[in-house]
Structure formats: structure tokens, C-alpha cells
Design an enzyme around this catalytic site. Structure first.
Site, PDB file in Angstrom:
ATOM      1  CE1 TYR A   1      -3.121  -2.966   0.225  1.00 62.38           C
ATOM      2  CE2 TYR A   1      -3.222  -2.720   2.608  1.00 62.38           C
ATOM      3  CZ  TYR A   1      -3.598  -3.384   1.461  1.00 62.38           C
ATOM      4  OH  TYR A   1      -4.454  -4.461   1.531  1.00 62.38           O
TER       5      TYR A   1
ATOM      6  CG  HIS B   1      -1.572 -16.685   2.130  1.00 61.70           C
ATOM      7  ND1 HIS B   1      -1.486 -16.851   0.764  1.00 61.70           N
ATOM      8  CD2 HIS B   1      -1.965 -15.392   2.315  1.00 61.70           C
ATOM      9  CE1 HIS B   1      -1.795 -15.716   0.158  1.00 61.70           C
ATOM     10  NE2 HIS B   1      -2.094 -14.819   1.078  1.00 61.70           N
ATOM     11  CG  ASP B   2      -1.020 -12.220   3.992  1.00 62.88           C
ATOM     12  OD1 ASP B   2      -0.416 -12.643   2.994  1.00 62.88           O
ATOM     13  OD2 ASP B   2      -2.034 -11.501   3.920  1.00 62.88           O
TER      14      ASP B   2
END
Length: 360
Positions: free
Chosen positions: A162, A270-271
Site C-alpha cells: 500500500y 497465509h500472510d
């Protein structure tokens, strides 16, 4: 061990030229993998497939180069490589070469297609590719490479994703592109009709939320995400006229998670490390209504870790970009059980992403 090495050495020296050639061709295919990716990325970024799609006929190298503002000889080589990859067709008319889109390019690589993967490819080109330059460092150090690739803190895994509104839109558009192909399958994997109040944690641009309200018209979905993600989703992705999709700004690790019938965590766990996954799932379990549940959407490794290759590569990508990893269905089941969920069921969709449902 010496005997084994000697055996292998003797076997290698006795291999014929056919086996040698097969091995060499395999290695060449592997080493050229990133070249293939960059050809596709460059053609998308330059607008090759979009330009041809807007034309009523095939276009010459000169026409494409002139309209896209590139060199003639550079564009010719790029177009020919796309032909080799079966992304473009080629024909010769009166001694001049003309190019057209193949079905896969028309369907997946043009921006105007509802199944377009353009934004996902741009995310790969601008974010994932630079991180993978430091894969060796990631393996040595066991941590993501955001700092080396983008000067972003490695402790905040979303700072790089981001790093600007443009990059955020690219990432969110890429996820939407994936769900345009896989979303309906994971939402339909289980009958979610009994769950009328749904929270999509980290729901981003809202593609899965849209699949939910389309498939289950009696449900409402609230997208719970970071404030800047919510604002971007409202501005660029989710129509204000869609009354069944709401938003909740917050950080699901730090802030209160409201009560709901079902929580969707798609490509979220999964992060993170196992410890953080259990921490988050425990919060979800406590907030969840009795009889409710949680739906995990993830790519799954084989139980023996032998594949699939896509999941193995994605797990490496989690290393260079995040704190997490891809897991087997058994490993996800253990995380859910540790958080107090029961009746854990797994549905393989036959596509890249699968669904796991746990009940409270």
C-alpha cells in the site's frame, strides 16, 4: 554414501545423448521462466493486447509501434515473442506481417474483458518481481524483503503493498481479477445460506462479498479492512447502491471484531505465522455466534509437500513478501482446532483456491 555417489556418477556418465538433451531442455525452460513473464508483463504494460482488441482487423508491426510510441525493431521482437508464447497470432499479407490476439489474450490480458488478469499481472511486475530479486537473501535470513525492494519496513508487511494509492488499487484490482475466476467456486463450496450476517475480514475491493450476495441474496456482508483500504474500495470498487455490502474500518488484530454468523478469511492466514493465525482465529471464534463458523479460502499444499507447484511457489512468495506460508489442509485444520473451532470440513474446488469451513 560414497557407493551411492559413485553409482550416480557412473549412471550419469553412461547416459545417452537423448537423456542429456532432455535434461538440458528442462533446465533451459526453467531458466527462461522469468524472461517469459517479462515478455507478458511488457506487452500488457505497453498496451499491445488492448490496442489490437480495439482494432477491427489485425495490425502491422509499424502500426502497433507508432500508436504505442515504441521503437519499430523493439516492438517487432516483443510481438514475435508473444507469437511464440501463443499470445498473438501472426499472418503475412503482401510481404507485411500482421498480428492479432489469441483467445487467451482477448479473454485474460485485455483490460476490458470481465475475466481480465491485467491488474494482477501488473501487480506481479511492479511488486512481486522486485521482491523475488532478493529471494536468496530471503532464504538466508528467513524474512521478507520489502526493505531491500522498496525501502519499506519488513515488520509492516502491507506498507510495501500500500505504498501509494496507485499500488493499492493495483493490488486490490489483482485480487478482484483472481476472484472473477475462482470466487464463485469457493463461495459455493459449502451451503452458506444459513449464515445471513457475514463479515469478510480483509475483504479489500469486495469481489468475494459481491459473490456472496449474488449467490445468497438473503445475506449481508460487511467488509472489515484497514481504513485506507475501505476508503479506496468505496471510491473505486463497490457501488454505494449495493445495500447488502457494508464496511467496517479497523485492524482485525488490534480492534474488536463484531458478532456475526460467518467470517470469511480469504488469502489472509497465509500472510501470518502459526502463532498469529491462532491469535486471529481465537478472536474470531469468541466473536462468532453459537452455531456460526469461519470460512478459510487458501491454496493448499499436498499433505506430503510434493506439490502442487503453484502452491510451493506461492509459499516462497510468502517468504519474500510476508511473515507467512502456504499450508496443507491438515495444518489449517490444526490452526482452527487450536482456536476452538469444530466440525472442520475441506472442499477442493479443482482450481487454485480451496475452501475450509470450521463451526463453533
Amino acid at each position: 554414501m560414497k557407493r551411492e555417489r559413485g553409482f550416480l556418477s557412473e549412471k550419469s556418465s553412461n547416459m545417452g545423448s537423448t537423456e542429456d538433451l532432455e535434461y538440458l531442455q528442462t533446465l533451459i525452460q526453467y531458466q527462461n521462466g522469468f524472461l517469459i513473464s517479462k515478455v507478458m508483463f511488457a506487452a500488457c504494460e505497453l498496451g499491445v493486447f488492448d490496442l489490437i482488441s480495439k482494432s477491427d482487423e489485425t495490425l502491422s508491426t509499424k502500426a502497433i509501434a507508432e500508436q504505442l510510441g515504441t521503437s519499430l525493431h523493439g516492438m517487432e521482437r516483443l510481438l514475435d515473442a508473444c507469437v511464440g508464447l501463443k499470445l498473438l497470432t501472426i499472418e503475412v499479407k503482401n510481404g507485411e506481417v500482421f498480428y492479432g490476439n489469441t483467445e487467451i489474450s482477448h479473454l485474460c490480458l485485455t483490460k476490458s474483458s470481465p475475466k481480465s488478469q491485467y491488474h494482477n499481472l501488473m501487480y506481479y511486475s511492479k511488486t512481486i518481481y522486485p521482491c523475488w530479486h532478493y529471494l536468496t537473501d530471503a532464504v538466508r535470513e528467513g524474512k521478507n524483503q520489502s526493505e531491500r525492494a522498496f525501502g519499506a519496513s519488513s515488520s509492516d508487511i502491507f506498507e510495501a503493498l500500500y505504498r501509494s494509492e496507485e499500488e493499492m488499487i493495483k493490488f486490490m484490482s489483482g485480487l478482484n481479477a483472481i476472484w472473477s475466476i475462482c470466487g464463485k467456486d469457493v463461495i459455493a463450496a459449502f451451503d452458506l445460506a444459513p449464515f445471513t450476517m457475514i463479515y469478510d475480514l480483509g475483504g479489500g475491493a469486495g469481489a468475494l462479498a459481491q459473490e456472496c450476495v449474488s449467490l445468497y441474496p438473503n445475506c449481508t456482508v460487511t467488509i472489515f479492512d484497514l481504513p485506507k483500504v475501505v476508503q479506496t474500495a468505496k471510491k473505486h470498487f463497490v457501488s454505494s447502491e449495493e445495500s447488502r455490502i457494508n464496511f467496517h474500518e479497523g485492524d482485525f488484530f488490534k480492534d474488536l471484531i463484531p458478532e456475526a454468523d460467518l467470517y470469511i478469511l480469504a488469502r489472509i492466514l497465509h500472510d501470518w505465522t502459526d502463532e498469529k493465525c491462532v491469535q486471529l482465529l481465537t478472536k474470531v471464534q469468541k466473536a462468532c455466534k453459537m452455531g456460526g463458523g469461519v470460512l478459510l479460502v487458501e491454496t493448499l499444499l499436498n499433505e506430503d509437500k510434493s506439490g502442487p507447484l503453484e502452491s510451493q511457489l506461492y509459499s516462497l512468495n510468502m517468504l519474500v513478501q510476508t511473515e507467512g506460508k502456504e499450508r496443507t489442509s491438515t495444518e489449517y485444520g490444526k490452526l482452527l482446532a487450536a482456536a476452538g473451532f469444530k466440525e472442520i470440513k475441506i472442499k477442493k474446488t479443482g482450481k487454485l483456491y480451496n475452501a475450509i469451513l470450521g463451526r463453533k
